[in-house]
Design a protein around this motif. Structure first.
Motif, PDB file in Angstrom:
ATOM      1  N   ASP A   1     -23.909  19.541  28.708  1.00  0.00           N
ATOM      2  CA  ASP A   1     -23.125  19.630  27.471  1.00  0.00           C
ATOM      3  C   ASP A   1     -23.275  18.360  26.638  1.00  0.00           C
ATOM      4  OD1 ASP A   1     -22.319  22.068  28.288  1.00  0.00           O
ATOM      5  OD2 ASP A   1     -20.163  21.632  28.365  1.00  0.00           O
ATOM      6  N   ARG A   2     -23.243  17.224  27.348  1.00  0.00           N
ATOM      7  CA  ARG A   2     -23.376  15.941  26.655  1.00  0.00           C
ATOM      8  C   ARG A   2     -24.750  15.812  26.020  1.00  0.00           C
ATOM      9  NH1 ARG A   2     -20.938  11.080  30.234  1.00  0.00           N
ATOM     10  NH2 ARG A   2     -22.896  10.107  29.642  1.00  0.00           N
TER      11      ARG A   2
ATOM     12  N   GLU B   1     -21.976  11.070  22.485  1.00  0.00           N
ATOM     13  CA  GLU B   1     -21.947  11.700  23.817  1.00  0.00           C
ATOM     14  C   GLU B   1     -20.509  11.979  24.242  1.00  0.00           C
ATOM     15  OE1 GLU B   1     -25.824  10.063  26.265  1.00  0.00           O
ATOM     16  OE2 GLU B   1     -24.020   8.845  26.219  1.00  0.00           O
ATOM     17  N   ARG B   2     -19.594  11.151  23.734  1.00  0.00           N
ATOM     18  CA  ARG B   2     -18.204  11.241  24.217  1.00  0.00           C
ATOM     19  C   ARG B   2     -17.236  11.863  23.235  1.00  0.00           C
ATOM     20  NH1 ARG B   2     -21.136   7.331  26.167  1.00  0.00           N
ATOM     21  NH2 ARG B   2     -20.893   6.735  28.351  1.00  0.00           N
TER      22      ARG B   2
ATOM     23  N   SER C   1     -20.026  17.181  18.052  1.00  0.00           N
ATOM     24  CA  SER C   1     -19.356  15.884  17.980  1.00  0.00           C
ATOM     25  C   SER C   1     -18.273  15.947  16.908  1.00  0.00           C
ATOM     26  CB  SER C   1     -20.375  14.803  17.625  1.00  0.00           C
ATOM     27  OG  SER C   1     -19.706  13.624  17.254  1.00  0.00           O
TER      28      SER C   1
ATOM     29  N   ARG D   1     -24.776  17.994  22.920  1.00  0.00           N
ATOM     30  CA  ARG D   1     -23.919  17.452  21.851  1.00  0.00           C
ATOM     31  C   ARG D   1     -24.579  16.246  21.191  1.00  0.00           C
ATOM     32  NH1 ARG D   1     -19.510  16.144  24.627  1.00  0.00           N
ATOM     33  NH2 ARG D   1     -19.035  18.343  24.621  1.00  0.00           N
ATOM     34  N   VAL D   2     -25.047  15.309  22.015  1.00  0.00           N
ATOM     35  CA  VAL D   2     -25.587  14.077  21.436  1.00  0.00           C
ATOM     36  C   VAL D   2     -26.938  14.339  20.751  1.00  0.00           C
ATOM     37  CG1 VAL D   2     -26.762  13.193  23.515  1.00  0.00           C
ATOM     38  CG2 VAL D   2     -25.931  11.604  21.822  1.00  0.00           C
TER      39      VAL D   2
ATOM     40  N   PHE E   1     -23.081  17.082  32.172  1.00  0.00           N
ATOM     41  CA  PHE E   1     -24.170  16.273  31.621  1.00  0.00           C
ATOM     42  C   PHE E   1     -24.967  17.075  30.591  1.00  0.00           C
ATOM     43  CE2 PHE E   1     -28.561  14.711  31.557  1.00  0.00           C
ATOM     44  CZ  PHE E   1     -28.342  13.378  31.251  1.00  0.00           C
TER      45      PHE E   1
ATOM     46  N   GLN F   1     -33.059  11.183  29.293  1.00  0.00           N
ATOM     47  CA  GLN F   1     -32.571  12.545  29.566  1.00  0.00           C
ATOM     48  C   GLN F   1     -33.590  13.312  30.418  1.00  0.00           C
ATOM     49  OE1 GLN F   1     -31.728  14.345  25.755  1.00  0.00           O
ATOM     50  NE2 GLN F   1     -29.679  13.473  25.714  1.00  0.00           N
TER      51      GLN F   1
ATOM     52  N   TRP G   1     -23.876   6.499  22.035  1.00  0.00           N
ATOM     53  CA  TRP G   1     -22.804   6.326  23.019  1.00  0.00           C
ATOM     54  C   TRP G   1     -21.567   7.101  22.553  1.00  0.00           C
ATOM     55  CZ3 TRP G   1     -17.830   4.531  23.602  1.00  0.00           C
ATOM     56  CH2 TRP G   1     -17.434   4.196  24.903  1.00  0.00           C
TER      57      TRP G   1
END
Ligand SMILES: [Fe+2]
Ligand SMILES: [Fe+2]
Length: 251
Positions: free
Chosen positions: A58-59, A249-250, A119, A62-63, A56, A162, A246
């Protein structure tokens, strides 16, 4: 006699006084518990984050890095179009842009320190963001401000989500530094329940969230709501931002 007039012991009075006395004792005992806590900072070690907590985190980085990069480019686009045309807006836009540059730099640094992969769509975020900033500014200065309202509304909400997770789901085992013994919640001060690393990330995010909300207020003060068509612009941009979050994040 006077006492008897003022205080006539009835079941209601008894209940009232017993509630007060219970609350008073509870308050005292929670103060005692807090005072009994022995660990306040440098004397503890923290256990590892779980796999899910690390993923989480890391996400988040990144986002947020992608989002702040986007914000930096949106304000760059707005500034390019509006600064020479509307000199009175120059300091306003510059101030917000500089804050976005600072947010972007901070997450770049965190990304490098924690070795989080950026990303994969970074080039797309840059083109999309500068296009959105310059495009809305070309419609009108009010449309540019409406874009700011939409972006900052989504980012403010995203940062709040968050923060909720970081506050509620980031407790790790805490150990006595010298004995290595695991400590119970009663032994440690509330301020050190989460590690300094998570605590500092939480502070960074809440500071940035407050600045994003200031940008939102600034945009409203500068006639965002006079943009035509305001609802279509803001709702459309909010949808784009949510989709970008969205995805970033991925991917
Ligand atoms: Fe920002
Ligand atoms: Fe912002």
């Amino acid at each position: 006699m006077l006492t008897r007039i003022v205080y006539k012991e009835t079941p209601v009075c008894r209940r009232y006084f017993s509630t007060i006395s219970r609350r008073f004792q509870e308050a005292l005992s929670s103060e005692d518990k807090e005072a009994a806590k022995k660990y306040y900072g440098d004397d503890v070690n923290y256990g590892e984050l779980s796999k899910a907590q690390k993923a989480f985190l890391d996400r988040v980085i990144r986002v947020d890095q992608a989002g702040e990069l986007g914000a930096n480019y949106i304000y760059m686009g707005q500034y390019m179009v509006l600064a020479s045309k509307y000199p009175h807006l120059r300091p306003v836009l510059k101030h917000m842009w500089e804050q976005e540059i600072h947010h972007h730099d901070t997450f770049n640094k965190l990304q490098t320190e924690r070795r989080v992969r950026p990303s994969l769509l970074t080039p797309l975020w840059k083109i999309g963001a500068i296009g959105m900033g310059a495009g809305t500014a070309l419609i009108s200065k009010e449309a540019a401000m409406a874009c700011t309202v939409a972006v900052e509304t989504v980012i403010g909400g995203h940062y709040n989500e968050q923060l909720r997770v970081l506050m509620n789901q980031y407790n790790v085992p805490v150990y006595d530094k010298s004995t290595g013994e695991q400590l119970s919640g009663d032994e440690i001060n509330t301020d050190i329940e989460i590690s300094p690393e998570i605590s500092s990330l939480k502070d960074t995010i809440s500071e940035f969230r407050d600045e994003e909300l200031e940008h939102l207020d600034t945009a409203i003060q500068h006639d965002a709501k006079k943009a035509v068509p305001y609802m279509l612009l803001t709702e459309g941009i909010k949808m784009v931002c949510r989709g970008a979050i969205w995805t970033a994040e991925r991917v």
